[in-house]
Design a protein around this motif. Structure first.
Motif, PDB file in Angstrom:
ATOM      1  N   GLY A  10       8.980  -7.746   2.679  1.00  0.00           N
ATOM      2  CA  GLY A  10       7.773  -8.177   1.982  1.00  0.00           C
ATOM      3  C   GLY A  10       7.339  -9.600   2.300  1.00  0.00           C
ATOM      4  O   GLY A  10       6.324 -10.066   1.798  1.00  0.00           O
ATOM      5  N   ARG A  12       5.928 -12.643   4.753  1.00  0.00           N
ATOM      6  CA  ARG A  12       4.974 -12.751   5.855  1.00  0.00           C
ATOM      7  C   ARG A  12       5.616 -13.509   7.022  1.00  0.00           C
ATOM      8  O   ARG A  12       6.266 -14.524   6.837  1.00  0.00           O
ATOM      9  N   ASP A  20      -2.992  -7.488   9.611  1.00  0.00           N
ATOM     10  CA  ASP A  20      -1.853  -6.586   9.796  1.00  0.00           C
ATOM     11  C   ASP A  20      -1.471  -5.985   8.445  1.00  0.00           C
ATOM     12  O   ASP A  20      -1.161  -6.711   7.503  1.00  0.00           O
ATOM     13  N   ASP A  22       1.186  -4.467   7.677  1.00  0.00           N
ATOM     14  CA  ASP A  22       2.615  -4.647   7.415  1.00  0.00           C
ATOM     15  C   ASP A  22       3.102  -5.883   8.170  1.00  0.00           C
ATOM     16  O   ASP A  22       3.732  -5.788   9.216  1.00  0.00           O
ATOM     17  N   GLY A  24       5.443  -7.871   7.642  1.00  0.00           N
ATOM     18  CA  GLY A  24       6.820  -8.236   7.325  1.00  0.00           C
ATOM     19  C   GLY A  24       7.767  -8.146   8.500  1.00  0.00           C
ATOM     20  O   GLY A  24       7.380  -7.814   9.619  1.00  0.00           O
ATOM     21  N   GLU A  26      10.701  -7.111  11.162  1.00  0.00           N
ATOM     22  CA  GLU A  26      11.024  -5.887  11.878  1.00  0.00           C
ATOM     23  C   GLU A  26      12.534  -5.823  12.104  1.00  0.00           C
ATOM     24  O   GLU A  26      13.165  -6.853  12.365  1.00  0.00           O
TER      25      GLU A  26
END
Length: 92
Positions: A10, A12, A20, A22, A24, A26
């Motif tokens: 969650g 940034r 974007d 998502d 968060g 990867e």
């Protein structure tokens, strides 16, 4: 079934696209949390950085810093905790 999420979920990522859906973290990437200053709470992707690059710290573009748009915020790795980088002031 119990679900365990990453403590970084969650958050940034610095320099991620504002559109974007998502932005968060990867899986399989290494992140440092930016602590203090205008980028507080964002994550910096340091995947593939050498120890020399990490030791130097960074000057990141920060539109909300002391010098406004185009100014840079300085962050240095926290001694003993490379998962957190502390704000060290702003540059024009």
């Amino acid at each position: 079934m119990e679900h365990h999420s990453s403590p970084l979920a969650g958050r940034r990522i610095y320099d991620s696209d504002h559109d974007d859906p998502d932005p968060g973290p990867e899986p399989g990437r290494r992140y440092a949390e930016l602590v203090g200053g205008p980028l507080d709470g964002q994550l910096l992707d340091t995947t593939g950085w050498s120890s020399e690059q990490v030791d130097r710290g960074v000057a990141l573009i920060a539109g909300a810093g002391f010098y406004g748009p185009g100014g840079r915020a300085l962050y240095d790795p926290r001694p003993g905790d490379l998962g957190r980088w502390d704000w060290d002031g702003d540059l024009p």
